[in-house]
Design a protein around this motif. Sequence first.
Motif, mmCIF file in Angstrom:
data_model
loop_
_atom_site.group_PDB
_atom_site.id
_atom_site.type_symbol
_atom_site.label_atom_id
_atom_site.label_comp_id
_atom_site.label_asym_id
_atom_site.label_seq_id
_atom_site.Cartn_x
_atom_site.Cartn_y
_atom_site.Cartn_z
ATOM 1 N N GLU B 188 0.825 -1.216 0.000
ATOM 2 C CA GLU B 188 0.000 0.000 0.000
ATOM 3 C C GLU B 188 0.860 1.268 0.000
ATOM 4 O OE1 GLU B 188 -0.479 -2.643 1.855
ATOM 5 O OE2 GLU B 188 -2.377 -3.330 0.991
ATOM 6 N N ASN B 191 1.915 1.735 -3.517
ATOM 7 C CA ASN B 191 0.798 2.090 -4.396
ATOM 8 C C ASN B 191 0.481 3.578 -4.344
ATOM 9 O OD1 ASN B 191 0.597 -0.534 -5.180
ATOM 10 N ND2 ASN B 191 -1.099 -1.046 -3.788
ATOM 11 N N ARG B 192 0.468 4.103 -3.127
ATOM 12 C CA ARG B 192 0.148 5.531 -3.053
ATOM 13 C C ARG B 192 1.413 6.390 -3.039
ATOM 14 N NH1 ARG B 192 -1.409 3.939 2.398
ATOM 15 N NH2 ARG B 192 0.432 4.340 3.642
#
Lengths: 279, 279
Positions: B188, B191-192
Amino acid sequence: MSTTAKPPRRTAFFLSDRTGITVEMLGHSLLSQFENAEFEEITLPYLDTREKALATVRQIDERAKLDDGRPLVFSTFVNPEIRFVLDSANALHLDCFSIFIAQIEAELGIHSSPTVGLSHRAQDSIGQHRRIEAIKYTLEHDDGISQRNWLRADIILVGVSRTGKTPTCLYLALQYGIYAANYPFIPEDFNRMALPAQLKNVRSRLFGFTIDPLRLHRMRKERRPNSEYASVKNCQHEVREAEILMRREGIPYLDATSKSIEELATALLHEAKLERKVY
Amino acid sequence: MSTTAKPPRRTAFFLSDRTGITVEMLGHSLLSQFENAEFEEITLPYLDTREKALATVRQIDERAKLDDGRPLVFSTFVNPEIRFVLDSANALHLDCFSIFIAQIEAELGIHSSPTVGLSHRAQDSIGQHRRIEAIKYTLEHDDGISQRNWLRADIILVGVSRTGKTPTCLYLALQYGIYAANYPFIPEDFNRMALPAQLKNVRSRLFGFTIDPLRLHRMRKERRPNSEYASVKNCQHEVREAEILMRREGIPYLDATSKSIEELATALLHEAKLERKVY
Protein backbone atom coordinates in the motif's frame (compact mmCIF):
# COMPACT_ATOMS: atom_id res chain seq x y z
CA MET A 1 50.92 10.75 42.94
CA SER A 2 48.57 12.51 45.36
CA THR A 3 44.86 12.72 45.84
CA THR A 4 43.64 16.16 44.89
CA ALA A 5 40.79 17.86 46.67
CA LYS A 6 38.73 18.38 43.53
CA PRO A 7 37.98 15.26 41.49
CA PRO A 8 39.69 15.36 38.08
CA ARG A 9 37.38 15.97 35.15
CA ARG A 10 38.50 15.02 31.68
CA THR A 11 37.11 14.35 28.28
CA ALA A 12 37.69 10.80 27.04
CA PHE A 13 37.68 10.01 23.34
CA PHE A 14 37.16 6.52 21.97
CA LEU A 15 38.48 6.49 18.41
CA SER A 16 38.55 3.85 15.70
CA ASP A 17 38.81 3.47 11.95
CA ARG A 18 35.86 1.07 12.19
CA THR A 19 32.83 0.81 14.49
CA GLY A 20 34.65 1.77 17.69
CA ILE A 21 32.68 -0.80 19.67
CA THR A 22 35.76 -2.57 21.03
CA VAL A 23 37.62 0.55 22.09
CA GLU A 24 34.49 2.09 23.57
CA MET A 25 33.94 -0.98 25.74
CA LEU A 26 37.56 -1.27 26.83
CA GLY A 27 37.97 2.46 27.46
CA HIS A 28 34.73 2.62 29.43
CA SER A 29 35.85 -0.37 31.53
CA LEU A 30 39.17 1.30 32.28
CA LEU A 31 37.60 4.61 33.24
CA SER A 32 35.10 2.87 35.51
CA GLN A 33 38.10 1.93 37.66
CA PHE A 34 38.49 5.63 38.52
CA GLU A 35 35.52 6.32 40.73
CA ASN A 36 37.04 9.58 41.96
CA ALA A 37 37.21 11.18 38.54
CA GLU A 38 34.58 12.37 36.09
CA PHE A 39 34.72 11.75 32.39
CA GLU A 40 32.75 12.94 29.43
CA GLU A 41 32.94 10.10 26.92
CA ILE A 42 32.85 10.72 23.17
CA THR A 43 33.02 7.90 20.61
CA LEU A 44 34.11 8.75 17.07
CA PRO A 45 33.95 5.80 14.67
CA TYR A 46 35.04 5.46 11.04
CA LEU A 47 38.10 7.74 11.24
CA ASP A 48 39.48 6.20 8.09
CA THR A 49 41.00 9.15 6.23
CA ARG A 50 43.80 11.58 7.01
CA GLU A 51 41.30 14.45 6.77
CA LYS A 52 38.98 12.95 9.39
CA ALA A 53 41.97 12.23 11.61
CA LEU A 54 43.19 15.83 11.36
CA ALA A 55 39.72 17.18 12.15
CA THR A 56 39.66 14.93 15.22
CA VAL A 57 43.05 16.25 16.34
CA ARG A 58 41.60 19.78 16.19
CA GLN A 59 38.54 18.65 18.19
CA ILE A 60 40.77 17.09 20.85
CA ASP A 61 43.00 20.18 21.02
CA GLU A 62 39.92 22.37 21.52
CA ARG A 63 38.88 20.21 24.44
CA ALA A 64 42.35 20.38 25.93
CA LYS A 65 41.99 24.17 26.04
CA LEU A 66 38.52 24.13 27.58
CA ASP A 67 39.01 21.32 30.11
CA ASP A 68 41.11 21.26 33.28
CA GLY A 69 43.54 18.85 31.68
CA ARG A 70 44.25 17.30 28.32
CA PRO A 71 41.84 14.60 27.12
CA LEU A 72 42.39 10.87 27.38
CA VAL A 73 42.30 9.25 23.95
CA PHE A 74 41.75 5.52 23.59
CA SER A 75 42.00 4.09 20.10
CA THR A 76 41.99 0.88 18.08
CA PHE A 77 43.42 1.96 14.75
CA VAL A 78 44.27 -0.75 12.30
CA ASN A 79 45.83 1.79 9.93
CA PRO A 80 49.09 3.03 11.49
CA GLU A 81 49.05 6.26 9.47
CA ILE A 82 45.84 7.35 11.17
CA ARG A 83 47.30 6.42 14.53
CA PHE A 84 50.36 8.59 13.91
CA VAL A 85 48.19 11.58 13.03
CA LEU A 86 46.35 11.22 16.33
CA ASP A 87 49.64 11.08 18.23
CA SER A 88 50.02 14.77 17.43
CA ALA A 89 46.94 15.70 19.48
CA ASN A 90 47.35 17.32 22.87
CA ALA A 91 46.22 14.24 24.78
CA LEU A 92 47.30 11.07 26.52
CA HIS A 93 46.90 8.74 23.54
CA LEU A 94 46.59 5.06 24.38
CA ASP A 95 46.29 2.88 21.32
CA CYS A 96 44.83 -0.42 22.46
CA PHE A 97 45.79 -2.40 19.35
CA SER A 98 49.38 -1.65 18.38
CA ILE A 99 50.93 -2.54 21.71
CA PHE A 100 49.43 -6.02 21.68
CA ILE A 101 49.70 -6.66 17.94
CA ALA A 102 53.49 -6.28 18.11
CA GLN A 103 53.74 -8.83 20.90
CA ILE A 104 51.46 -11.31 19.14
CA GLU A 105 53.47 -10.93 15.92
CA ALA A 106 56.67 -11.70 17.79
CA GLU A 107 55.08 -14.69 19.49
CA LEU A 108 53.61 -16.22 16.34
CA GLY A 109 56.48 -15.28 14.06
CA ILE A 110 54.13 -13.85 11.43
CA HIS A 111 52.94 -10.39 10.47
CA SER A 112 49.40 -9.30 11.11
CA SER A 113 47.18 -8.76 8.13
CA PRO A 114 45.80 -5.35 8.95
CA THR A 115 42.47 -5.70 7.31
CA VAL A 116 40.40 -2.97 8.83
CA GLY A 117 37.64 -4.06 11.14
CA LEU A 118 37.54 -7.77 10.52
CA SER A 119 36.13 -8.25 13.99
CA HIS A 120 32.77 -6.67 13.37
CA ARG A 121 32.48 -7.50 9.75
CA ALA A 122 29.81 -9.28 7.84
CA GLN A 123 32.60 -11.26 6.20
CA ASP A 124 31.91 -13.70 8.94
CA SER A 125 28.60 -14.37 7.29
CA ILE A 126 28.11 -17.69 9.05
CA GLY A 127 28.27 -16.00 12.43
CA GLN A 128 26.05 -13.17 11.26
CA HIS A 129 23.49 -15.63 9.91
CA ARG A 130 23.54 -17.67 13.08
CA ARG A 131 22.97 -14.59 15.22
CA ILE A 132 20.08 -13.36 13.08
CA GLU A 133 18.42 -16.78 13.19
CA ALA A 134 18.95 -16.91 16.97
CA ILE A 135 17.30 -13.50 17.38
CA LYS A 136 14.35 -14.61 15.28
CA TYR A 137 14.01 -17.78 17.34
CA THR A 138 14.31 -15.88 20.61
CA LEU A 139 11.66 -13.34 19.60
CA GLU A 140 9.32 -16.14 18.58
CA HIS A 141 9.89 -17.97 21.86
CA ASP A 142 9.75 -15.00 24.21
CA ASP A 143 7.45 -15.00 27.18
CA GLY A 144 6.05 -18.45 26.46
CA ILE A 145 4.01 -17.06 23.58
CA SER A 146 4.96 -19.92 21.33
CA GLN A 147 5.65 -23.47 22.29
CA ARG A 148 6.25 -24.60 18.78
CA ASN A 149 9.85 -25.57 18.99
CA TRP A 150 11.20 -25.95 22.51
CA LEU A 151 13.47 -28.73 21.26
CA ARG A 152 15.50 -26.31 19.17
CA ALA A 153 16.38 -24.18 22.21
CA ASP A 154 19.91 -24.13 23.55
CA ILE A 155 18.47 -22.87 26.81
CA ILE A 156 15.03 -22.12 28.24
CA LEU A 157 14.84 -19.57 31.01
CA VAL A 158 12.08 -19.91 33.58
CA GLY A 159 10.97 -17.74 36.49
CA VAL A 160 8.23 -15.37 37.57
CA SER A 161 7.62 -12.34 35.38
CA ARG A 162 10.04 -9.37 35.58
CA THR A 163 13.19 -11.20 36.60
CA GLY A 164 15.15 -10.20 33.48
CA LYS A 165 14.50 -13.24 31.32
CA THR A 166 13.75 -11.37 28.08
CA PRO A 167 16.77 -9.00 28.04
CA THR A 168 19.07 -11.87 28.97
CA CYS A 169 17.69 -14.09 26.18
CA LEU A 170 18.11 -11.28 23.63
CA TYR A 171 21.65 -10.62 24.78
CA LEU A 172 22.56 -14.30 24.41
CA ALA A 173 21.04 -14.42 20.92
CA LEU A 174 22.58 -11.19 19.72
CA GLN A 175 26.09 -11.62 21.10
CA TYR A 176 26.57 -15.36 20.99
CA GLY A 177 23.99 -16.72 18.54
CA ILE A 178 22.35 -18.76 21.28
CA TYR A 179 18.79 -19.96 20.79
CA ALA A 180 17.32 -18.75 24.07
CA ALA A 181 13.64 -19.26 24.88
CA ASN A 182 11.85 -18.26 28.02
CA TYR A 183 8.79 -19.30 29.95
CA PRO A 184 7.24 -17.25 32.76
CA PHE A 185 5.55 -19.31 35.46
CA ILE A 186 1.80 -18.82 35.74
CA PRO A 187 -0.49 -19.50 38.73
CA GLU A 188 -1.53 -22.87 37.26
CA ASP A 189 2.07 -24.06 37.50
CA PHE A 190 2.06 -23.30 41.22
CA ASN A 191 -1.38 -24.78 41.80
CA ARG A 192 -0.35 -28.17 40.50
CA MET A 193 3.30 -27.67 41.64
CA ALA A 194 4.58 -29.20 38.42
CA LEU A 195 6.01 -28.07 35.12
CA PRO A 196 3.81 -27.87 32.04
CA ALA A 197 4.07 -31.14 30.12
CA GLN A 198 5.93 -29.56 27.17
CA LEU A 199 8.70 -28.37 29.46
CA LYS A 200 9.23 -31.76 31.02
CA ASN A 201 10.66 -33.00 27.72
CA VAL A 202 13.34 -30.34 27.72
CA ARG A 203 14.13 -30.34 31.41
CA SER A 204 17.89 -30.49 30.91
CA ARG A 205 17.78 -27.14 29.11
CA LEU A 206 15.82 -25.32 31.81
CA PHE A 207 17.47 -22.69 33.94
CA GLY A 208 15.72 -20.47 36.46
CA PHE A 209 15.99 -16.90 37.67
CA THR A 210 14.80 -15.93 41.10
CA ILE A 211 14.78 -12.48 42.69
CA ASP A 212 14.35 -10.64 45.97
CA PRO A 213 10.57 -10.19 46.40
CA LEU A 214 10.85 -6.54 47.46
CA ARG A 215 12.93 -5.70 44.43
CA LEU A 216 10.36 -7.50 42.27
CA HIS A 217 7.62 -5.47 43.95
CA ARG A 218 9.38 -2.19 43.14
CA MET A 219 9.86 -3.12 39.50
CA ARG A 220 6.35 -4.39 38.97
CA LYS A 221 4.87 -1.35 40.73
CA GLU A 222 6.42 0.87 38.11
CA ARG A 223 4.64 -0.93 35.29
CA ARG A 224 1.35 -1.62 37.07
CA PRO A 225 0.94 0.55 40.17
CA ASN A 226 -1.63 -0.50 42.80
CA SER A 227 -2.16 -3.89 41.18
CA GLU A 228 -2.49 -7.18 43.02
CA TYR A 229 0.23 -8.37 40.59
CA ALA A 230 2.72 -5.85 42.00
CA SER A 231 1.76 -6.16 45.70
CA VAL A 232 4.45 -7.18 48.18
CA LYS A 233 2.32 -10.09 49.30
CA ASN A 234 1.87 -11.46 45.80
CA CYS A 235 5.52 -11.00 44.91
CA GLN A 236 6.57 -12.89 48.04
CA HIS A 237 4.09 -15.63 47.24
CA GLU A 238 5.18 -16.03 43.61
CA VAL A 239 8.90 -16.06 44.40
CA ARG A 240 8.42 -18.62 47.16
CA GLU A 241 6.31 -20.89 45.01
CA ALA A 242 8.67 -20.58 42.05
CA GLU A 243 11.66 -21.55 44.19
CA ILE A 244 9.82 -24.56 45.62
CA LEU A 245 8.82 -25.63 42.11
CA MET A 246 12.34 -25.23 40.70
CA ARG A 247 13.89 -27.20 43.56
CA ARG A 248 11.28 -29.92 43.27
CA GLU A 249 11.88 -30.22 39.52
CA GLY A 250 15.65 -30.08 39.89
CA ILE A 251 16.02 -26.89 37.84
CA PRO A 252 19.23 -24.97 38.62
CA TYR A 253 18.57 -21.30 39.31
CA LEU A 254 20.38 -18.14 40.26
CA ASP A 255 19.47 -14.93 42.04
CA ALA A 256 18.99 -12.18 39.45
CA THR A 257 18.64 -9.37 42.01
CA SER A 258 21.00 -6.47 41.26
CA LYS A 259 22.77 -8.24 38.40
CA SER A 260 23.25 -6.52 35.06
CA ILE A 261 22.11 -8.07 31.78
CA GLU A 262 25.74 -8.93 31.01
CA GLU A 263 26.25 -10.55 34.39
CA LEU A 264 23.10 -12.64 34.03
CA ALA A 265 24.08 -13.74 30.53
CA THR A 266 27.63 -14.60 31.60
CA ALA A 267 26.48 -16.51 34.67
CA LEU A 268 24.09 -18.51 32.50
CA LEU A 269 26.68 -19.33 29.85
CA HIS A 270 29.00 -20.41 32.61
CA GLU A 271 26.67 -22.45 34.77
CA ALA A 272 24.66 -24.02 31.95
CA LYS A 273 27.95 -24.76 30.15
CA LEU A 274 26.80 -23.22 26.88
CA GLU A 275 29.32 -22.62 24.14
CA ARG A 276 30.50 -19.03 24.30
CA LYS A 277 31.46 -18.25 20.73
CA VAL A 278 32.40 -14.67 19.85
CA TYR A 279 31.27 -13.36 16.48
CA MET B 1 60.12 -12.79 11.74
CA SER B 2 59.37 -15.13 8.85
CA THR B 3 56.30 -16.61 7.28
CA THR B 4 56.12 -20.28 8.04
CA ALA B 5 54.67 -22.77 5.58
CA LYS B 6 52.09 -24.13 7.99
CA PRO B 7 49.73 -21.59 9.55
CA PRO B 8 50.29 -21.24 13.30
CA ARG B 9 47.57 -22.77 15.47
CA ARG B 10 47.23 -21.67 19.05
CA THR B 11 44.74 -21.73 21.86
CA ALA B 12 43.67 -18.28 23.00
CA PHE B 13 42.31 -17.75 26.51
CA PHE B 14 40.23 -14.72 27.47
CA LEU B 15 40.34 -14.43 31.26
CA SER B 16 38.70 -12.07 33.71
CA ASP B 17 37.70 -11.84 37.35
CA ARG B 18 34.30 -10.62 36.16
CA THR B 19 32.19 -11.31 33.06
CA GLY B 20 35.07 -11.41 30.58
CA ILE B 21 33.01 -9.57 27.97
CA THR B 22 35.52 -6.77 27.48
CA VAL B 23 38.59 -8.97 27.17
CA GLU B 24 36.76 -11.42 24.93
CA MET B 25 35.84 -8.64 22.53
CA LEU B 26 39.29 -7.04 22.52
CA GLY B 27 41.13 -10.36 22.25
CA HIS B 28 38.89 -11.52 19.43
CA SER B 29 39.45 -8.22 17.59
CA LEU B 30 43.22 -8.58 17.94
CA LEU B 31 43.25 -12.18 16.74
CA SER B 32 41.08 -11.29 13.75
CA GLN B 33 44.06 -9.26 12.52
CA PHE B 34 45.93 -12.54 12.01
CA GLU B 35 44.19 -14.09 9.07
CA ASN B 36 47.01 -16.55 8.52
CA ALA B 37 46.72 -18.16 11.91
CA GLU B 38 44.09 -20.34 13.55
CA PHE B 39 42.92 -19.91 17.10
CA GLU B 40 40.71 -21.86 19.41
CA GLU B 41 39.16 -19.28 21.71
CA ILE B 42 38.21 -20.10 25.30
CA THR B 43 36.62 -17.55 27.64
CA LEU B 44 36.86 -18.15 31.38
CA PRO B 45 34.98 -15.57 33.46
CA TYR B 46 34.78 -15.08 37.24
CA LEU B 47 38.36 -16.12 38.06
CA ASP B 48 38.13 -14.37 41.39
CA THR B 49 39.96 -16.69 43.76
CA ARG B 50 43.54 -17.95 43.96
CA GLU B 51 42.25 -21.51 43.62
CA LYS B 52 40.42 -20.79 40.36
CA ALA B 53 43.48 -18.94 39.07
CA LEU B 54 45.76 -21.90 39.86
CA ALA B 55 43.36 -24.33 38.18
CA THR B 56 43.42 -22.08 35.11
CA VAL B 57 47.22 -22.07 35.09
CA ARG B 58 47.12 -25.88 35.00
CA GLN B 59 44.59 -25.80 32.14
CA ILE B 60 46.81 -23.42 30.16
CA ASP B 61 49.92 -25.52 30.82
CA GLU B 62 48.08 -28.62 29.56
CA ARG B 63 47.26 -26.80 26.34
CA ALA B 64 50.83 -25.66 25.96
CA LYS B 65 51.89 -29.32 25.94
CA LEU B 66 49.23 -30.42 23.46
CA ASP B 67 49.42 -27.49 21.02
CA ASP B 68 52.19 -26.52 18.60
CA GLY B 69 53.06 -23.50 20.70
CA ARG B 70 52.17 -21.99 24.06
CA PRO B 71 48.73 -20.38 24.35
CA LEU B 72 47.98 -16.67 24.07
CA VAL B 73 46.34 -15.37 27.22
CA PHE B 74 44.43 -12.10 27.21
CA SER B 75 43.14 -10.86 30.53
CA THR B 76 41.42 -7.98 32.28
CA PHE B 77 42.11 -8.67 35.95
CA VAL B 78 41.19 -5.96 38.38
CA ASN B 79 42.76 -7.91 41.23
CA PRO B 80 46.57 -7.85 40.77
CA GLU B 81 47.08 -11.00 42.85
CA ILE B 82 45.10 -13.05 40.36
CA ARG B 83 47.05 -11.48 37.52
CA PHE B 84 50.36 -12.47 39.14
CA VAL B 85 49.20 -16.09 39.49
CA LEU B 86 48.40 -16.21 35.78
CA ASP B 87 51.83 -14.83 34.92
CA SER B 88 53.23 -18.19 36.00
CA ALA B 89 51.42 -20.04 33.19
CA ASN B 90 53.34 -21.23 30.16
CA ALA B 91 51.80 -18.63 27.84
CA LEU B 92 52.16 -15.20 26.33
CA HIS B 93 50.14 -13.32 28.93
CA LEU B 94 48.81 -9.94 27.83
CA ASP B 95 46.89 -8.17 30.55
CA CYS B 96 44.77 -5.53 28.87
CA PHE B 97 44.04 -3.52 32.00
CA SER B 98 47.21 -3.01 34.02
CA ILE B 99 49.25 -1.47 31.24
CA PHE B 100 46.70 1.27 30.65
CA ILE B 101 45.63 1.75 34.26
CA ALA B 102 49.18 2.74 35.24
CA GLN B 103 49.34 5.36 32.50
CA ILE B 104 45.93 6.80 33.37
CA GLU B 105 46.90 6.97 37.06
CA ALA B 106 50.04 8.90 36.18
CA GLU B 107 48.08 11.24 33.91
CA LEU B 108 45.31 11.98 36.44
CA GLY B 109 47.52 12.00 39.50
CA ILE B 110 45.17 9.69 41.39
CA HIS B 111 45.03 5.99 42.13
CA SER B 112 42.44 3.76 40.55
CA SER B 113 39.77 2.32 42.79
CA PRO B 114 39.99 -1.31 41.80
CA THR B 115 36.40 -2.24 42.37
CA VAL B 116 35.97 -5.42 40.46
CA GLY B 117 33.79 -5.24 37.40
CA LEU B 118 32.24 -1.84 37.75
CA SER B 119 31.84 -1.69 34.01
CA HIS B 120 29.19 -4.38 33.70
CA ARG B 121 27.59 -3.92 37.04
CA ALA B 122 24.01 -3.32 37.98
CA GLN B 123 25.28 -0.60 40.28
CA ASP B 124 24.67 1.61 37.32
CA SER B 125 21.00 1.00 37.88
CA ILE B 126 19.91 4.03 35.89
CA GLY B 127 21.65 2.68 32.80
CA GLN B 128 20.31 -0.81 33.40
CA HIS B 129 16.78 0.52 33.82
CA ARG B 130 17.05 2.62 30.69
CA ARG B 131 18.24 -0.36 28.64
CA ILE B 132 15.46 -2.63 29.92
CA GLU B 133 12.83 0.00 29.14
CA ALA B 134 14.36 0.51 25.68
CA ILE B 135 14.21 -3.25 24.99
CA LYS B 136 10.58 -3.34 26.07
CA TYR B 137 9.77 -0.39 23.83
CA THR B 138 11.67 -1.88 20.91
CA LEU B 139 9.90 -5.24 21.23
CA GLU B 140 6.54 -3.50 21.36
CA HIS B 141 7.37 -1.41 18.30
CA ASP B 142 8.99 -4.10 16.18
CA ASP B 143 7.81 -4.75 12.68
CA GLY B 144 5.16 -2.05 12.77
CA ILE B 145 2.97 -4.24 14.96
CA SER B 146 2.16 -1.36 17.25
CA GLN B 147 1.81 2.25 16.34
CA ARG B 148 0.92 3.33 19.81
CA ASN B 149 3.83 5.53 20.62
CA TRP B 150 5.93 6.57 17.64
CA LEU B 151 6.61 9.87 19.33
CA ARG B 152 8.65 8.21 22.07
CA ALA B 153 11.06 6.70 19.53
CA ASP B 154 14.62 7.95 19.29
CA ILE B 155 14.73 6.45 15.82
CA ILE B 156 12.34 4.63 13.49
CA LEU B 157 13.90 2.32 10.94
CA VAL B 158 12.07 1.82 7.66
CA GLY B 159 12.69 -0.45 4.69
CA VAL B 160 11.41 -3.58 2.98
CA SER B 161 11.30 -6.74 5.04
CA ARG B 162 14.56 -8.65 5.72
CA THR B 163 17.02 -5.77 5.57
CA GLY B 164 18.20 -6.19 9.18
CA LYS B 165 15.91 -3.70 10.90
CA THR B 166 14.95 -5.89 13.86
CA PRO B 167 18.45 -7.06 14.90
CA THR B 168 19.75 -3.50 14.53
CA CYS B 169 16.95 -2.06 16.68
CA LEU B 170 17.55 -4.68 19.37
CA TYR B 171 21.27 -3.99 19.36
CA LEU B 172 20.67 -0.26 19.78
CA ALA B 173 18.26 -0.85 22.66
CA LEU B 174 20.41 -3.41 24.43
CA GLN B 175 23.78 -1.71 24.11
CA TYR B 176 22.87 1.96 24.16
CA GLY B 177 19.38 2.19 25.68
CA ILE B 178 18.01 3.67 22.46
CA TYR B 179 14.27 3.52 21.82
CA ALA B 180 14.35 2.04 18.33
CA ALA B 181 11.14 1.28 16.46
CA ASN B 182 10.82 -0.12 12.98
CA TYR B 183 8.30 -0.11 10.19
CA PRO B 184 8.46 -2.42 7.17
CA PHE B 185 7.02 -0.93 3.98
CA ILE B 186 3.94 -2.71 2.65
CA PRO B 187 2.53 -2.73 -0.91
CA GLU B 188 0.00 0.00 0.00
CA ASP B 189 2.86 2.38 0.76
CA PHE B 190 4.22 1.86 -2.75
CA ASN B 191 0.80 2.09 -4.40
CA ARG B 192 0.15 5.53 -3.05
CA MET B 193 3.90 6.42 -3.03
CA ALA B 194 3.56 8.13 0.34
CA LEU B 195 4.27 7.39 3.97
CA PRO B 196 1.47 6.28 6.27
CA ALA B 197 -0.01 9.32 8.00
CA GLN B 198 1.34 8.33 11.46
CA LEU B 199 4.89 8.32 10.14
CA LYS B 200 4.62 11.77 8.61
CA ASN B 201 4.49 13.25 12.12
CA VAL B 202 7.81 11.70 13.05
CA ARG B 203 9.59 12.16 9.75
CA SER B 204 12.74 13.60 11.33
CA ARG B 205 13.30 10.33 13.19
CA LEU B 206 12.98 8.09 10.15
CA PHE B 207 16.00 6.33 8.74
CA GLY B 208 15.96 3.77 5.95
CA PHE B 209 17.80 0.58 5.07
CA THR B 210 18.09 -0.54 1.49
CA ILE B 211 19.75 -3.70 0.15
CA ASP B 212 20.99 -5.38 -2.99
CA PRO B 213 17.90 -7.10 -4.48
CA LEU B 214 19.75 -10.35 -5.22
CA ARG B 215 21.01 -10.58 -1.67
CA LEU B 216 17.46 -9.92 -0.47
CA HIS B 217 16.21 -12.69 -2.76
CA ARG B 218 18.71 -15.17 -1.29
CA MET B 219 17.74 -14.34 2.27
CA ARG B 220 14.01 -14.43 1.68
CA LYS B 221 14.28 -17.67 -0.26
CA GLU B 222 15.64 -19.35 2.81
CA ARG B 223 12.61 -18.44 4.87
CA ARG B 224 9.98 -18.86 2.18
CA PRO B 225 11.30 -20.84 -0.78
CA ASN B 226 9.42 -20.64 -4.09
CA SER B 227 7.27 -17.75 -2.90
CA GLU B 228 6.35 -14.70 -4.91
CA TYR B 229 7.63 -12.76 -1.87
CA ALA B 230 11.15 -14.15 -2.36
CA SER B 231 11.27 -14.00 -6.16
CA VAL B 232 14.03 -11.96 -7.80
CA LYS B 233 11.45 -9.95 -9.66
CA ASN B 234 9.53 -9.01 -6.53
CA CYS B 235 12.70 -8.21 -4.58
CA GLN B 236 13.87 -5.91 -7.38
CA HIS B 237 10.47 -4.26 -7.48
CA GLU B 238 10.24 -3.70 -3.71
CA VAL B 239 13.77 -2.32 -3.39
CA ARG B 240 13.26 0.06 -6.32
CA GLU B 241 9.93 1.32 -5.01
CA ALA B 242 11.29 1.70 -1.46
CA GLU B 243 14.23 3.77 -2.68
CA ILE B 244 11.97 6.01 -4.74
CA LEU B 245 9.68 6.47 -1.76
CA MET B 246 12.52 7.27 0.65
CA ARG B 247 14.05 9.78 -1.75
CA ARG B 248 10.68 11.41 -2.37
CA GLU B 249 10.01 11.70 1.35
CA GLY B 250 13.52 12.92 2.13
CA ILE B 251 14.37 9.94 4.36
CA PRO B 252 18.14 9.34 4.66
CA TYR B 253 19.03 5.71 4.01
CA LEU B 254 22.03 3.43 3.81
CA ASP B 255 22.87 0.22 2.02
CA ALA B 256 22.65 -2.67 4.48
CA THR B 257 24.07 -5.28 2.08
CA SER B 258 26.97 -7.20 3.67
CA LYS B 259 27.10 -5.09 6.82
CA SER B 260 27.16 -6.71 10.24
CA ILE B 261 24.63 -5.84 12.94
CA GLU B 262 27.33 -3.81 14.70
CA GLU B 263 28.20 -1.93 11.53
CA LEU B 264 24.56 -1.09 10.84
CA ALA B 265 24.03 0.09 14.41
CA THR B 266 27.19 2.20 14.36
CA ALA B 267 26.39 3.75 11.01
CA LEU B 268 22.93 4.66 12.28
CA LEU B 269 24.18 6.19 15.51
CA HIS B 270 26.67 8.15 13.50
CA GLU B 271 24.50 9.36 10.65
CA ALA B 272 21.35 9.98 12.66
CA LYS B 273 23.48 11.73 15.31
CA LEU B 274 22.05 9.70 18.18
CA GLU B 275 23.70 9.89 21.56
CA ARG B 276 26.06 6.96 21.96
CA LYS B 277 26.13 6.37 25.70
CA VAL B 278 27.97 3.32 26.99
CA TYR B 279 26.46 1.50 29.96
